[in-house]
Scaffold this motif. Sequence first.
Motif, short mmCIF file in Angstrom:
data_model
loop_
_atom_site.label_atom_id
_atom_site.label_comp_id
_atom_site.label_asym_id
_atom_site.label_seq_id
_atom_site.Cartn_x
_atom_site.Cartn_y
_atom_site.Cartn_z
N UNK A 144 9.00 9.68 -7.06
CA UNK A 144 9.86 9.29 -8.34
C UNK A 144 10.18 7.86 -8.61
N UNK A 145 9.46 7.35 -9.99
CA UNK A 145 9.79 6.38 -10.81
C UNK A 145 8.50 5.08 -10.14
N UNK A 146 7.70 5.63 -9.59
CA UNK A 146 6.37 5.16 -9.04
C UNK A 146 6.79 4.05 -8.12
N UNK A 147 8.13 4.44 -7.29
CA UNK A 147 8.44 3.40 -5.80
C UNK A 147 7.21 3.77 -5.01
N UNK A 148 6.03 5.10 -4.77
CA UNK A 148 4.96 5.04 -4.47
C UNK A 148 4.42 4.97 -5.07
N UNK A 149 2.48 4.48 -5.34
CA UNK A 149 1.71 4.92 -6.61
C UNK A 149 0.37 4.98 -6.06
N UNK A 150 -0.35 5.34 -6.45
CA UNK A 150 -2.06 6.21 -5.99
C UNK A 150 -2.34 5.32 -6.78
N UNK A 151 -3.91 4.15 -6.15
CA UNK A 151 -4.69 3.67 -7.24
C UNK A 151 -6.18 3.80 -6.47
N UNK A 152 -6.20 4.74 -6.95
CA UNK A 152 -7.80 5.43 -6.86
C UNK A 152 -8.69 5.91 -8.18
N UNK A 153 -9.43 4.40 -7.95
CA UNK A 153 -10.42 3.78 -9.37
C UNK A 153 -11.91 4.41 -9.32
N UNK A 154 -11.95 5.55 -10.12
CA UNK A 154 -13.00 6.42 -10.93
C UNK A 154 -13.42 5.73 -12.07
N UNK A 155 -14.18 4.56 -11.16
CA UNK A 155 -14.94 3.95 -12.76
C UNK A 155 -16.39 4.93 -13.51
N UNK A 177 -3.61 2.72 -1.67
CA UNK A 177 -5.14 1.67 -2.41
C UNK A 177 -5.98 2.72 -1.71
N UNK A 178 -7.04 3.24 -2.40
CA UNK A 178 -8.31 3.66 -1.93
C UNK A 178 -9.36 2.83 -2.08
N UNK A 179 -10.34 2.64 -1.82
CA UNK A 179 -11.54 2.15 -2.14
C UNK A 179 -12.64 3.47 -2.77
N UNK A 180 -12.93 2.52 -3.75
CA UNK A 180 -13.79 4.22 -4.92
C UNK A 180 -14.97 3.88 -4.31
N UNK A 181 -15.25 5.28 -4.40
CA UNK A 181 -16.18 6.46 -3.53
C UNK A 181 -17.46 5.25 -3.86
N UNK A 182 -18.26 4.22 -4.64
CA UNK A 182 -19.57 3.83 -4.83
C UNK A 182 -19.66 2.59 -4.23
N UNK A 183 -18.34 2.13 -2.96
CA UNK A 183 -18.16 0.60 -1.80
C UNK A 183 -18.35 1.73 -0.61
N UNK A 184 -19.15 1.33 0.47
CA UNK A 184 -18.50 1.50 1.66
C UNK A 184 -17.89 0.29 2.62
N UNK A 221 -10.45 0.29 7.47
CA UNK A 221 -9.76 2.07 6.55
C UNK A 221 -10.12 2.12 5.52
N UNK A 222 -10.49 3.44 4.91
CA UNK A 222 -10.59 3.03 3.62
C UNK A 222 -9.98 3.60 1.96
N UNK A 223 -8.63 3.46 3.39
CA UNK A 223 -7.29 4.02 2.84
C UNK A 223 -6.52 3.02 3.05
N UNK A 224 -5.48 2.32 2.34
CA UNK A 224 -4.74 1.21 3.00
C UNK A 224 -3.15 1.33 2.69
#
Length: 738
Positions: free
Chosen positions: A649-660, A703-710, A721-724
Amino acid sequence: MKKWLCVIVCLFSLYTQAQVWTMKGKEPAGPGTWWCFRNTVTLDETPRSLELRLAADTKYWLWVNGELQVSEGGLKRGPNPSDTYCDVITSLPALKAGKNTVAVLVWYFGKDGFSHCNSPTAGISFSLSCNGKQVKPDKKWRVRLHPAYYVPQGEEPNFRLAESNIGFNAAKDIPFQSPDYDDKKWEKATEISLEKAGWNRLVDRPIPFWKDYGLKPYACTEMQGDTLLRAYLPYNAQVTPYIRLKAPAGKCIRIRTDNYRGGSAPNVFTEYRTREGEQEFECKGWMNGHFVQYELPEGVEVLDVKYRETGYDTSFAGSFTCDDPMLTRLWDKAQRTLYITMRDTYMDCPDRERAQWWGDVVNELGEAFYALDEKAHLLTRKGIHELMGWQRADSTIFAPVPAGNYKDELPMQMLASVSHYGFWTYYMGTGDRQTLLDVLPRVKKYIHVWKTDSLGLVVPRSGGWTWGDWGENKDMTLLFNLWYVIALKGYEEMNQLAGEPEEAAWAHATADRLRKVFHRTFWNGKYYISPGYQGKPDDRAQALAVVSGVLPEELYPVIRSFFSKWYHASPYMEKYVLEALCTMGYYQDALNRMKLRYRAMIESPLTTLWEGWGIGSEGFGGGTYNHAWSGGPLTILSQYIAGIETVEPAFRTFRVAPHPAHLNFIRTQVPLSGGRRIVLEMDKSAHGGTMYLRVPEGTSAQVELPAEFRSWRVNGEPKSERKLRLSAGEWRFEMQAD
């Protein structure tokens, strides 16, 4: 002795309770009338602190010692069917030690609307304390009808609006705001109880006073013939038009906007009758549009025209830009549309109705977390309390509220309001647990109005208006069941928050059973359809089946092509179609459909989004060109394409997972409380890319590494790791595609 002391205390309590000052007479004030109140207040010393509790039905303007202190105070009634809002004012710069003249102008709507419940009493309640002590006015209030204001002849605003058109005859104006004005011939106001006035309990104003952007010149002006002056606004805005002119007495000028018939129904205009000589006039009632039209009779010389924008006090703190100008423009138009549909309440539109329909509010409150600062969420909180405060004795709820001449329940919109997308989204964005706890008992009553049959499917309820969406090909059986599942999800989450495990378990089990029965009953191998339904397959229903968790993930590839074939949803339900595509991982499909469906709105010179896919007769429900529910792409672009989503709640933790998808550049800011912002910037190419992320103080990011990248490097260090999980600070990412 104790008995008499008790009586004295009770009498003192009654005496000090708020009272209403109104005019004498047995007949109630007429609709659209304007009333002047005057008094004096004497202070022994300059106030170091003050609190003025001022209520009115309906709107008021307050002067102290001739200086305007509050412009358009007051909120439309009410927090529930009985009570009245009261402004709490803590700053009056013109108030000084000694004698002070207080003048109040009240605009009494005097009739019901879709956003206002009228009381029978035009008046004020005035309670002032300075430096911690109650200060009584020096004498009784004096009151009179303002002689210059009148309701013009001609077409009236449609029945949904409580506001009347405004007429003003300058030859009859009085300077009653001035300390030197003599009011001795005015009648003394009558003091009555809040109950007798029909105001009942006074509830503190829960939202800010309006933001005043000041008088500004128009973007440009032009004459249309000899009698029509068209003055263009920089964008669709809530404005009060201004004119300075020279004229003989008795000339009539009408002022309206291009949006006067927005939504295919008359809205509001103002009429000004001149006095002799040079003069100026600013309309006190707001209107909206892209240009203001001044209808000028012969003999009037225009010296200047301006406009004053006012609106809900929030800032455009969020942003989204990308290398696809269509999507950037769409996001910006959605933000502008969101803002113009905010004032006393969230609105469907600022022209035809100005009403708090909760299907619109659900979309609006979600957009606000990405588009506006934290003050916007106070309007959501107000709306939540109003919706449940108007709950009826049979436990049903309805919208729009507050309302005096509307009472029909739209069952699916009501399910949406209490659902995961409604109240729960508000909580996840704000962390305001108390509001959900306050309304949960009433939500429980409403949820249990709904019943399931022997199989576990919901029993549809007609309500007052069995509405699923604008447009055709609505499979209502599917929609009823799916909205019920989504509502149960929100209800389960609220009960878990409140520590009510039995209700949470009931909601979970009921929804789980319904999901299974629904799929078994209505899936035909390609899509969902109900027995007896004769229309074309419903894209709305397929979308809700995805976002509600009804459609099994292994069937995502089967349903995928459906959304590039069927296009029945209105802009309201289109948000859920786009979200369904993103939920399934088909982000490029979502952007393709978004650009296809919204192309006409994007390319239009209008700065706001429409009620339907066309305007007027080509749209839905009257076809307004500024409709709140159309802004779903704003949420989709920020939450799924930029990939920023609250986890705690309140973005105390938030996800960053771009899908451009096809985008090579994205830059976005997401506003948080206290002026903090999440900032994300992403560049990609065929072989690599970079990201910059600012994680605000008091938060952390997944933070998640976008699927386009290795692979990637974070602040110069390679990461396997692909998620940090990252703490507050600035983070730079170098990403490799091979």
